[in-house]
Design a protein around this motif. Structure first.
Motif, PDB file in Angstrom:
ATOM      1  N   LYS A  13     -16.968 -87.592 -49.039  1.00 12.01           N
ATOM      2  CA  LYS A  13     -16.198 -88.587 -49.783  1.00 12.01           C
ATOM      3  C   LYS A  13     -16.852 -88.919 -51.121  1.00 12.01           C
ATOM      4  O   LYS A  13     -16.167 -89.069 -52.137  1.00 12.01           O
ATOM      5  CB  LYS A  13     -16.013 -89.869 -48.947  1.00 12.01           C
ATOM      6  CG  LYS A  13     -15.092 -89.660 -47.783  1.00 12.01           C
ATOM      7  CD  LYS A  13     -15.016 -90.904 -46.908  1.00 12.01           C
ATOM      8  CE  LYS A  13     -14.162 -90.620 -45.666  1.00 12.01           C
ATOM      9  NZ  LYS A  13     -14.114 -91.764 -44.771  1.00 12.01           N
ATOM     10  N   ALA A  14     -18.166 -89.015 -51.135  1.00  7.41           N
ATOM     11  CA  ALA A  14     -18.876 -89.328 -52.375  1.00  7.41           C
ATOM     12  C   ALA A  14     -18.740 -88.206 -53.393  1.00  7.41           C
ATOM     13  O   ALA A  14     -18.578 -88.451 -54.592  1.00  7.41           O
ATOM     14  CB  ALA A  14     -20.353 -89.592 -52.076  1.00  7.41           C
ATOM     15  N   LEU A  15     -18.806 -86.965 -52.935  1.00  7.39           N
ATOM     16  CA  LEU A  15     -18.735 -85.820 -53.846  1.00  7.39           C
ATOM     17  C   LEU A  15     -17.350 -85.666 -54.466  1.00  7.39           C
ATOM     18  O   LEU A  15     -17.216 -85.246 -55.613  1.00  7.39           O
ATOM     19  CB  LEU A  15     -19.129 -84.531 -53.135  1.00  7.39           C
ATOM     20  CG  LEU A  15     -20.586 -84.442 -52.690  1.00  7.39           C
ATOM     21  CD1 LEU A  15     -20.832 -83.144 -51.928  1.00  7.39           C
ATOM     22  CD2 LEU A  15     -21.548 -84.569 -53.872  1.00  7.39           C
ATOM     23  N   LEU A  16     -16.325 -86.011 -53.696  1.00  5.83           N
ATOM     24  CA  LEU A  16     -14.961 -85.889 -54.221  1.00  5.83           C
ATOM     25  C   LEU A  16     -14.481 -87.152 -54.898  1.00  5.83           C
ATOM     26  O   LEU A  16     -13.424 -87.168 -55.518  1.00  5.83           O
ATOM     27  CB  LEU A  16     -14.004 -85.453 -53.119  1.00  5.83           C
ATOM     28  CG  LEU A  16     -14.219 -84.035 -52.602  1.00  5.83           C
ATOM     29  CD1 LEU A  16     -13.191 -83.697 -51.550  1.00  5.83           C
ATOM     30  CD2 LEU A  16     -14.198 -83.009 -53.720  1.00  5.83           C
ATOM     31  N   HIS A  63     -34.765 -72.505 -59.859  1.00  7.05           N
ATOM     32  CA  HIS A  63     -34.732 -71.592 -60.995  1.00  7.05           C
ATOM     33  C   HIS A  63     -33.331 -71.472 -61.589  1.00  7.05           C
ATOM     34  O   HIS A  63     -33.093 -70.623 -62.455  1.00  7.05           O
ATOM     35  CB  HIS A  63     -35.262 -70.216 -60.590  1.00  7.05           C
ATOM     36  CG  HIS A  63     -36.736 -70.223 -60.332  1.00  7.05           C
ATOM     37  ND1 HIS A  63     -37.668 -70.288 -61.337  1.00  7.05           N
ATOM     38  CD2 HIS A  63     -37.444 -70.214 -59.179  1.00  7.05           C
ATOM     39  CE1 HIS A  63     -38.875 -70.309 -60.825  1.00  7.05           C
ATOM     40  NE2 HIS A  63     -38.766 -70.267 -59.504  1.00  7.05           N
ATOM     41  N   GLY A  64     -32.417 -72.323 -61.117  1.00  2.22           N
ATOM     42  CA  GLY A  64     -31.090 -72.405 -61.718  1.00  2.22           C
ATOM     43  C   GLY A  64     -30.049 -71.450 -61.176  1.00  2.22           C
ATOM     44  O   GLY A  64     -28.949 -71.378 -61.718  1.00  2.22           O
ATOM     45  N   ASP A  65     -30.364 -70.721 -60.118  1.00  2.00           N
ATOM     46  CA  ASP A  65     -29.401 -69.763 -59.558  1.00  2.00           C
ATOM     47  C   ASP A  65     -28.701 -70.395 -58.356  1.00  2.00           C
ATOM     48  O   ASP A  65     -28.972 -70.066 -57.200  1.00  2.00           O
ATOM     49  CB  ASP A  65     -30.105 -68.470 -59.170  1.00  2.00           C
ATOM     50  CG  ASP A  65     -29.139 -67.336 -58.865  1.00  2.00           C
ATOM     51  OD1 ASP A  65     -27.917 -67.575 -58.799  1.00  2.00           O
ATOM     52  OD2 ASP A  65     -29.618 -66.199 -58.692  1.00  2.00           O
ATOM     53  N   LEU A  66     -27.778 -71.313 -58.645  1.00  2.00           N
ATOM     54  CA  LEU A  66     -27.087 -72.039 -57.570  1.00  2.00           C
ATOM     55  C   LEU A  66     -26.202 -71.133 -56.728  1.00  2.00           C
ATOM     56  O   LEU A  66     -26.066 -71.354 -55.521  1.00  2.00           O
ATOM     57  CB  LEU A  66     -26.265 -73.183 -58.156  1.00  2.00           C
ATOM     58  CG  LEU A  66     -27.076 -74.381 -58.630  1.00  2.00           C
ATOM     59  CD1 LEU A  66     -26.172 -75.400 -59.298  1.00  2.00           C
ATOM     60  CD2 LEU A  66     -27.802 -75.021 -57.478  1.00  2.00           C
ATOM     61  N   ASP A  98     -24.489 -78.242 -53.609  1.00  2.00           N
ATOM     62  CA  ASP A  98     -24.513 -77.120 -54.553  1.00  2.00           C
ATOM     63  C   ASP A  98     -23.110 -76.825 -55.088  1.00  2.00           C
ATOM     64  O   ASP A  98     -22.943 -76.565 -56.283  1.00  2.00           O
ATOM     65  CB  ASP A  98     -25.120 -75.877 -53.904  1.00  2.00           C
ATOM     66  CG  ASP A  98     -26.632 -75.972 -53.743  1.00  2.00           C
ATOM     67  OD1 ASP A  98     -27.245 -76.877 -54.353  1.00  2.00           O
ATOM     68  OD2 ASP A  98     -27.192 -75.140 -53.023  1.00  2.00           O
ATOM     69  N   TYR A  99     -22.127 -76.858 -54.222  1.00  2.00           N
ATOM     70  CA  TYR A  99     -20.748 -76.682 -54.688  1.00  2.00           C
ATOM     71  C   TYR A  99     -20.395 -77.749 -55.724  1.00  2.00           C
ATOM     72  O   TYR A  99     -19.784 -77.461 -56.754  1.00  2.00           O
ATOM     73  CB  TYR A  99     -19.755 -76.766 -53.528  1.00  2.00           C
ATOM     74  CG  TYR A  99     -19.649 -75.537 -52.669  1.00  2.00           C
ATOM     75  CD1 TYR A  99     -19.666 -74.259 -53.207  1.00  2.00           C
ATOM     76  CD2 TYR A  99     -19.497 -75.644 -51.288  1.00  2.00           C
ATOM     77  CE1 TYR A  99     -19.550 -73.123 -52.408  1.00  2.00           C
ATOM     78  CE2 TYR A  99     -19.371 -74.525 -50.484  1.00  2.00           C
ATOM     79  CZ  TYR A  99     -19.406 -73.271 -51.053  1.00  2.00           C
ATOM     80  OH  TYR A  99     -19.271 -72.161 -50.251  1.00  2.00           O
ATOM     81  N   HIS A 100     -20.798 -78.976 -55.453  1.00  2.00           N
ATOM     82  CA  HIS A 100     -20.513 -80.079 -56.370  1.00  2.00           C
ATOM     83  C   HIS A 100     -21.189 -79.849 -57.729  1.00  2.00           C
ATOM     84  O   HIS A 100     -20.580 -80.039 -58.781  1.00  2.00           O
ATOM     85  CB  HIS A 100     -20.965 -81.404 -55.762  1.00  2.00           C
ATOM     86  CG  HIS A 100     -20.753 -82.572 -56.659  1.00  2.00           C
ATOM     87  ND1 HIS A 100     -19.506 -83.092 -56.920  1.00  2.00           N
ATOM     88  CD2 HIS A 100     -21.630 -83.317 -57.365  1.00  2.00           C
ATOM     89  CE1 HIS A 100     -19.633 -84.106 -57.751  1.00  2.00           C
ATOM     90  NE2 HIS A 100     -20.912 -84.264 -58.030  1.00  2.00           N
ATOM     91  N   THR A 101     -22.446 -79.439 -57.683  1.00  2.00           N
ATOM     92  CA  THR A 101     -23.182 -79.199 -58.921  1.00  2.00           C
ATOM     93  C   THR A 101     -22.510 -78.122 -59.765  1.00  2.00           C
ATOM     94  O   THR A 101     -22.482 -78.219 -60.996  1.00  2.00           O
ATOM     95  CB  THR A 101     -24.636 -78.794 -58.610  1.00  2.00           C
ATOM     96  OG1 THR A 101     -25.250 -79.849 -57.854  1.00  2.00           O
ATOM     97  CG2 THR A 101     -25.437 -78.555 -59.874  1.00  2.00           C
ATOM     98  N   LEU A 102     -21.950 -77.118 -59.112  1.00  2.00           N
ATOM     99  CA  LEU A 102     -21.238 -76.054 -59.830  1.00  2.00           C
ATOM    100  C   LEU A 102     -19.807 -76.445 -60.188  1.00  2.00           C
ATOM    101  O   LEU A 102     -19.101 -75.671 -60.833  1.00  2.00           O
ATOM    102  CB  LEU A 102     -21.221 -74.765 -59.001  1.00  2.00           C
ATOM    103  CG  LEU A 102     -22.542 -74.027 -58.888  1.00  2.00           C
ATOM    104  CD1 LEU A 102     -22.400 -72.828 -57.952  1.00  2.00           C
ATOM    105  CD2 LEU A 102     -23.039 -73.587 -60.262  1.00  2.00           C
ATOM    106  N   GLY A 103     -19.374 -77.623 -59.763  1.00  2.00           N
ATOM    107  CA  GLY A 103     -18.013 -78.062 -60.052  1.00  2.00           C
ATOM    108  C   GLY A 103     -16.955 -77.366 -59.216  1.00  2.00           C
ATOM    109  O   GLY A 103     -15.784 -77.347 -59.578  1.00  2.00           O
ATOM    110  N   GLN A 104     -17.355 -76.819 -58.088  1.00  2.00           N
ATOM    111  CA  GLN A 104     -16.444 -76.087 -57.213  1.00  2.00           C
ATOM    112  C   GLN A 104     -15.867 -77.025 -56.152  1.00  2.00           C
ATOM    113  O   GLN A 104     -16.128 -76.903 -54.960  1.00  2.00           O
ATOM    114  CB  GLN A 104     -17.167 -74.904 -56.571  1.00  2.00           C
ATOM    115  CG  GLN A 104     -17.625 -73.871 -57.567  1.00  2.00           C
ATOM    116  CD  GLN A 104     -18.356 -72.716 -56.905  1.00  2.00           C
ATOM    117  OE1 GLN A 104     -18.744 -72.770 -55.744  1.00  2.00           O
ATOM    118  NE2 GLN A 104     -18.548 -71.647 -57.649  1.00  2.00           N
TER     119      GLN A 104
END
Length: 109
Positions: free
Chosen positions: A105-108, A37-40, A67-73
């Motif tokens: 490593k992939a996320l960063l 529902h978009g509430d990451l 989830d952190y990655h999706t939020l750009g955190q």
């Protein structure tokens, strides 16, 4: 809290562990629902609660990192990996799993 924490009878311990696992699964399921529902941020909070109960579940750490990655955190990804590395070293005397390290490593990038 834990079910009958003062008792160490086999059936009590087994039931307590079952309830704990059900609680973690419920938190993860709820996190998946709120994520859809978009509430990451709420999903992250629920995953953190689940990790307080069971800090060694690789799957939960991977979900949280994504989830952190999706939020750009990205700074939270780094902080979480530092904390995770300490937890795994203190509890198991080892590093996080290769799956988690590969994801990190992939996320960063």
């Amino acid at each position: 809290g834990d079910f009958l924490p003062a008792f160490d009878v086999d059936w009590v311990v087994a039931y307590r562990e079952s309830l704990t696992q059900q609680y973690v699964e419920a938190l993860v399921g709820l996190a998946q629902c709120v994520r859809q529902h978009g509430d990451l941020q709420r999903a992250i909070d629920l995953l953190k609660r689940a990790l307080e109960v069971d800090p060694l579940q690789d799957e939960l750490h991977c979900l949280l990192l994504r989830d952190y990655h999706t939020l750009g955190q990205h700074s939270m990804i780094v902080r979480h990996m530092q904390s995770l590395t300490r937890i795994f070293w203190d509890e198991l005397g080892t590093s996080p799993s290769p799956e988690i390290l590969k994801l990190y490593k992939a996320l960063l990038g």
